[in-house]
Design a protein around this motif. Structure first.
Motif, PDB file in Angstrom:
ATOM      1  N   MET A   1      16.200  18.591 -16.537  1.00 25.73           N
ATOM      2  CA  MET A   1      17.495  19.314 -16.434  1.00 25.73           C
ATOM      3  C   MET A   1      17.273  20.689 -15.792  1.00 25.73           C
ATOM      4  N   GLN A   2      18.105  21.020 -14.789  1.00 27.38           N
ATOM      5  CA  GLN A   2      17.989  22.365 -14.188  1.00 27.38           C
ATOM      6  C   GLN A   2      18.396  23.412 -15.224  1.00 27.38           C
ATOM      7  N   THR A   3      18.006  24.673 -14.974  1.00 28.63           N
ATOM      8  CA  THR A   3      18.437  25.698 -15.937  1.00 28.63           C
ATOM      9  C   THR A   3      19.958  25.742 -15.915  1.00 28.63           C
ATOM     10  N   TYR A   4      20.482  25.866 -17.082  1.00 27.16           N
ATOM     11  CA  TYR A   4      21.938  25.862 -17.203  1.00 27.16           C
ATOM     12  C   TYR A   4      22.410  27.302 -17.316  1.00 27.16           C
ATOM     13  N   ASP A   5      23.093  27.752 -16.273  1.00 31.12           N
ATOM     14  CA  ASP A   5      23.495  29.148 -16.199  1.00 31.12           C
ATOM     15  C   ASP A   5      25.016  29.246 -16.337  1.00 31.12           C
ATOM     16  N   ILE A   6      25.471  30.002 -17.306  1.00 31.69           N
ATOM     17  CA  ILE A   6      26.928  30.215 -17.438  1.00 31.69           C
ATOM     18  C   ILE A   6      27.226  31.717 -17.484  1.00 31.69           C
ATOM     19  N   SER A   7      26.377  32.515 -16.822  1.00 32.23           N
ATOM     20  CA  SER A   7      26.520  33.966 -16.942  1.00 32.23           C
ATOM     21  C   SER A   7      27.844  34.475 -16.365  1.00 32.23           C
ATOM     22  N   ARG A   8      28.314  33.837 -15.289  1.00 33.33           N
ATOM     23  CA  ARG A   8      29.607  34.299 -14.731  1.00 33.33           C
ATOM     24  C   ARG A   8      30.749  33.989 -15.693  1.00 33.33           C
ATOM     25  N   SER A   9      30.711  32.803 -16.286  1.00 34.11           N
ATOM     26  CA  SER A   9      31.724  32.464 -17.300  1.00 34.11           C
ATOM     27  C   SER A   9      31.698  33.483 -18.430  1.00 34.11           C
ATOM     28  N   GLN A  10      30.495  33.814 -18.886  1.00 38.45           N
ATOM     29  CA  GLN A  10      30.376  34.742 -20.019  1.00 38.45           C
ATOM     30  C   GLN A  10      30.933  36.118 -19.648  1.00 38.45           C
ATOM     31  N   ALA A  11      30.621  36.577 -18.432  1.00 40.50           N
ATOM     32  CA  ALA A  11      31.077  37.912 -18.014  1.00 40.50           C
ATOM     33  C   ALA A  11      32.607  37.944 -17.909  1.00 40.50           C
ATOM     34  N   LEU A  12      33.162  36.867 -17.360  1.00 35.56           N
ATOM     35  CA  LEU A  12      34.618  36.797 -17.217  1.00 35.56           C
ATOM     36  C   LEU A  12      35.292  36.726 -18.592  1.00 35.56           C
ATOM     37  N   TYR A  13      34.654  36.024 -19.489  1.00 31.92           N
ATOM     38  CA  TYR A  13      35.179  35.882 -20.847  1.00 31.92           C
ATOM     39  C   TYR A  13      35.200  37.245 -21.552  1.00 31.92           C
ATOM     40  N   ALA A  14      34.142  38.022 -21.339  1.00 32.02           N
ATOM     41  CA  ALA A  14      34.098  39.367 -21.927  1.00 32.02           C
ATOM     42  C   ALA A  14      35.245  40.205 -21.368  1.00 32.02           C
ATOM     43  N   ARG A  15      35.484  40.109 -20.060  1.00 29.59           N
ATOM     44  CA  ARG A  15      36.608  40.860 -19.458  1.00 29.59           C
ATOM     45  C   ARG A  15      37.934  40.367 -20.037  1.00 29.59           C
ATOM     46  N   ALA A  16      38.055  39.064 -20.176  1.00 33.89           N
ATOM     47  CA  ALA A  16      39.308  38.472 -20.675  1.00 33.89           C
ATOM     48  C   ALA A  16      39.637  38.998 -22.068  1.00 33.89           C
ATOM     49  N   GLN A  17      38.599  39.166 -22.887  1.00 36.64           N
ATOM     50  CA  GLN A  17      38.847  39.607 -24.258  1.00 36.64           C
ATOM     51  C   GLN A  17      39.442  41.001 -24.320  1.00 36.64           C
ATOM     52  N   GLU A  18      39.224  41.788 -23.298  1.00 38.40           N
ATOM     53  CA  GLU A  18      39.800  43.138 -23.260  1.00 38.40           C
ATOM     54  C   GLU A  18      41.303  43.099 -23.028  1.00 38.40           C
ATOM     55  N   VAL A  19      41.775  42.131 -22.281  1.00 40.58           N
ATOM     56  CA  VAL A  19      43.175  42.179 -21.820  1.00 40.58           C
ATOM     57  C   VAL A  19      44.022  40.966 -22.233  1.00 40.58           C
ATOM     58  N   ILE A  20      43.392  39.958 -22.838  1.00 35.05           N
ATOM     59  CA  ILE A  20      44.137  38.768 -23.271  1.00 35.05           C
ATOM     60  C   ILE A  20      43.795  38.521 -24.739  1.00 35.05           C
ATOM     61  N   PRO A  21      44.816  38.473 -25.625  1.00 34.16           N
ATOM     62  CA  PRO A  21      44.490  38.246 -27.035  1.00 34.16           C
ATOM     63  C   PRO A  21      43.672  36.964 -27.196  1.00 34.16           C
ATOM     64  N   GLY A  22      42.520  37.097 -27.786  1.00 34.20           N
ATOM     65  CA  GLY A  22      41.654  35.927 -27.969  1.00 34.20           C
ATOM     66  C   GLY A  22      40.796  35.630 -26.747  1.00 34.20           C
ATOM     67  N   GLY A  23      41.023  36.304 -25.649  1.00 33.74           N
ATOM     68  CA  GLY A  23      40.245  36.040 -24.433  1.00 33.74           C
ATOM     69  C   GLY A  23      40.785  34.843 -23.682  1.00 33.74           C
ATOM     70  N   ILE A  24      40.697  33.683 -24.303  1.00 35.11           N
ATOM     71  CA  ILE A  24      41.352  32.477 -23.779  1.00 35.11           C
ATOM     72  C   ILE A  24      42.191  31.967 -24.938  1.00 35.11           C
ATOM     73  N   PHE A  25      43.445  31.687 -24.710  1.00 38.41           N
ATOM     74  CA  PHE A  25      44.348  31.406 -25.827  1.00 38.41           C
ATOM     75  C   PHE A  25      44.712  29.921 -25.921  1.00 38.41           C
ATOM     76  N   GLY A  26      45.473  29.592 -26.979  1.00 39.50           N
ATOM     77  CA  GLY A  26      45.999  28.241 -27.144  1.00 39.50           C
ATOM     78  C   GLY A  26      44.900  27.193 -27.246  1.00 39.50           C
ATOM     79  N   HIS A  27      45.188  26.002 -26.755  1.00 40.18           N
ATOM     80  CA  HIS A  27      44.201  24.916 -26.919  1.00 40.18           C
ATOM     81  C   HIS A  27      42.961  25.147 -26.054  1.00 40.18           C
ATOM     82  N   TYR A  28      43.102  25.903 -24.969  1.00 40.53           N
ATOM     83  CA  TYR A  28      41.903  26.220 -24.184  1.00 40.53           C
ATOM     84  C   TYR A  28      40.990  27.144 -24.996  1.00 40.53           C
ATOM     85  N   GLY A  29      41.615  28.021 -25.780  1.00 34.29           N
ATOM     86  CA  GLY A  29      40.833  28.897 -26.650  1.00 34.29           C
ATOM     87  C   GLY A  29      40.080  28.106 -27.715  1.00 34.29           C
ATOM     88  N   TYR A  30      40.749  27.080 -28.258  1.00 38.33           N
ATOM     89  CA  TYR A  30      40.122  26.235 -29.269  1.00 38.33           C
ATOM     90  C   TYR A  30      38.854  25.581 -28.751  1.00 38.33           C
TER      91      TYR A  30
END
Ligand SMILES: Cc1ncc(COP(=O)(O)O)c(C=O)c1O
Length: 415
Positions: free
Chosen positions: A1-30
């Motif tokens: 398995m290649q290295t699994y990199d999700i650093s961009r997702s993580q960075a975007l998620y951190a930004r989302a948490q600043e401006v969107i309640p829960g970061g990602i909401f509703g069933h996508y948040g779940y």
């Protein structure tokens, strides 16, 4: 398995948490996993790519809307052609009439159609039509059934108050006796019974109707003037092209569609029989965006494309093969995998280990490029291929290997 990199997702998620309640909401948040992808960059066919460039075979299909494949050429062409004339204009577009005609031709129980955006628009309208037609207030639903996020549907969630739920009665799935009892306890008060055609709760095996269940529920509704509503928002067009009720041999008064009807373009529909047409006309139901022409063109094109092939047959076949293969390879690794629900929407559960191990197995699959969820049914589309299945089995097997020997849950170990 290649290295699994999700650093961009993580960075975007951190930004989302600043401006969107829960970061990602509703069933996508779940469905946010700590170590999983959180944002997509593009999607095509049965695959999507996350913002870090990881490629996934998608067995969630956007929670159902994707039925023909992401960016299906015929659907996107229909949308673009409609957009060229305008989308949201001060009049309705002819495509609205064409779409209603197509639904009336396609769906066995439909004599008319009304349109909204989300499945919850259709379920909310359905109960209003039932109340308008019967002059009664009470709604009967199946315990654990999901019909959207309007307050009457949101037991136990902040924001709903007891008064929202006062008119909602519940029966267990597959229990016509309980329904009969409710009818006698609330004589003349029940406007409707609303249910999905089979039971697809979260965090639990999905259950098909028992023999005779729907015939009896239909007879009880007819005998007592109760409007029978099928919520086909999730299962619509994956069990029977003419409405899931046809597969189970009964006829509802109203059917709610959403999700797959527009292959991902925002549209929902309530269809019904002539007996309820006047009530549907009188209920004031609207939304600024309900008349968008392009999603209607998407829905018309989706129904046309589905009608050109045995789409249900294809998804059923793919889903059956997928589940049989997964069950078999799980067994070879000492894991008991239970597949429930209909083949085109399988719910998976590892039965002889803890739920934590089940979720860990799903995470191992996701890391290797197969997008699944631990607590929700999955979806097949006509765009999945035999090669996708083959790859999925390889990934699932590697995921079991990564988990190692099953640590049996106490009940399984004792048995
Ligand atoms: C059976 C069922 N009914 C209604 C809904 C609500 O649909 P929407 O989320 O489009 O409002 C859903 C959504 O998952 C559903 O699965």
């Amino acid at each position: 398995m290649q290295t699994y990199d999700i650093s961009r997702s993580q960075a975007l998620y951190a930004r989302a948490q600043e401006v969107i309640p829960g970061g990602i909401f509703g069933h996508y948040g779940y469905s946010v996993r700590e170590d999983g992808p959180k944002f997509f960059s593009r999607a095509e066919g049965a695959h999507f790519w996350d913002v870090d460039g990881n490629d996934y075979i998608d067995y969630m299909c956007a929670y159902g809307p994707m039925i023909l494949g992401y960016r299906h050429p015929a659907i996107e062409a229909a949308v673009e052609a409609e957009q060229r004339h305008g989308n949201t204009v001060s009049l309705a577009a002819p495509i609205m009439v064409e779409l209603a005609e197509t639904l009336v031709e396609t769906v066995a129980a439909a004599d008319w159609a009304l349109f909204g955006k989300n499945g919850g628009d259709a379920t909310g309208l359905a109960v209003m039509v039932a109340r308008a037609a019967t002059g009664r207030a009470k709604i009967v639903k199946v315990d654990g059934g999901y019909h959207g996020v309007a307050p009457w549907m949101r037991e136990g969630f902040p924001g709903a108050i007891p008064a929202d739920l006062e008119q909602v009665l519940k029966v267990p799935w597959n229990d016509a006796d309980a329904f009969e009892q409710l009818i006698s306890d609330h004589a003349g008060e029940i406007a409707c019974f609303i249910s999905s055609p089979y039971h697809h709760p979260v965090f639990a095996d999905n259950e098909l109707p028992a023999p005779g269940y729907w015939a009896r529920m239909e007879a009880l509704c007819r005998a007592n003037g109760i409007v029978l509503i099928v919520d086909d928002v999730r299962s619509g067009f994956r069990l029977h092209p003419a409405g899931s009720n046809v597969a189970y041999g009964f006829t509802p008064d109203l059917i709610c569609f959403g999700k797959a009807i527009g292959n991902g373009h925002p549209l929902a529909a309530l269809v019904g029989t002539d007996a309820l047409k006047d009530a549907a006309k009188d209920v004031y139901f609207t939304g600024t965006q309900f008349f968008n022409a392009a999603p209607m063109a998407a829905a018309k094109a989706t129904l046309d494309e589905l009608g050109k092939m045995d789409a249900v047959g294809r998804m059923t076949d793919l889903g059956t093969k997928l589940s049989d293969g997964l069950v078999k390879l799980a067994g070879q690794r000492g894991y008991e995998l239970i597949a429930s629900g209909i083949p085109a929407m399988p719910y998976y559960r590892l039965a002889n280990v803890s739920q934590r191990t089940h979720f860990a197995w799903i995470d191992e699959c996701v890391k290797r490029g197969v997008y699944m969820l631990g607590y929700h049914n999955h979806f097949l589309s006509t765009a999945h291929t035999e090669a996708d299945l083959q790859r999925t089995w390889e990934v699932a097997d590697a995921a079991f290997e990564a988990l190692g020997e099953p640590e049996l849950a106490p009940a399984a170990a004792a048995g």
